[in-house]
Design a protein around this motif. Structure first.
Motif: not given
Length: 167
Positions: A139-165
């Motif tokens: 999950l990525h986010w970009h904070v857009m301020p009224k004044t000043g610079k934008m900043f971005a960050d993320k939360i990584v969630m692991s442990g997902f797998r697609l099937p073989q077939a």
């Protein structure tokens, strides 16, 4: 004595200087905010996993996305752009990112949400690299301020797998 034009010019210059100083202080004060957003994503179902006629892999997922991004909002936050991406490695590329869902959060009142959805954008890999592949949902986010610079960050969630077939 000074003329009216000279006095008006001095007053206007002083007012604009004070306004610029207040904007700079506002921008700097936002750096003291240390947000602590939370998020959880569940893959409820793999609706289909197929090889397209052109040889690319395509996946459709049903997701539950919940997040609390209220801590990203301060008095200086105009809006927050948020998106969920699937990230995985292939022999050709160290990092592949595919956007699955996105949204704009206009106010703090909307920053705590729960969504049940299928991926909004197609999850396609150019090649046959997705079978049995481990991937992260980020999950990525970009904070857009009224004044000043934008900043971005993320939360990584692991442990997902697609099937073989394919299905």
């Amino acid at each position: 004595m000074h003329s009216f034009g000279y006095r008006a010019n001095a007053l206007l210059t002083f007012a604009i200087t004070i306004l610029a100083l207040m904007c700079a202080m506002a921008s700097v004060s936002d750096n003291f905010n240390s947000p602590s957003p939370t998020s959880q994503v569940q893959v409820l179902n793999i609706n289909w996993f197929q090889k397209k006629p052109d040889g690319d892999d395509e996946v459709s997922l049903t997701l539950n996305i919940s997040a609390n991004l209220e801590s990203l909002f301060t008095w200086n936050t105009k809006q927050v752009f948020v998106f969920l991406a699937a990230e995985y490695e292939t022999p050709k590329n160290m990092l592949n990112q595919v956007s699955l869902w996105d949204g704009i959060i206009p106010a703090k009142e909307h920053a705590k949400f729960w969504i049940h959805t299928t991926n909004k954008y197609r999850f396609i890999d150019q090649g046959s690299n997705l079978r049995g592949k481990d991937f992260n949902l980020t999950l990525h986010w970009h904070v857009m301020p009224k004044t000043g610079k934008m900043f971005a960050d993320k939360i990584v969630m692991s442990g997902f797998r697609l099937p073989q077939a394919y299905r």
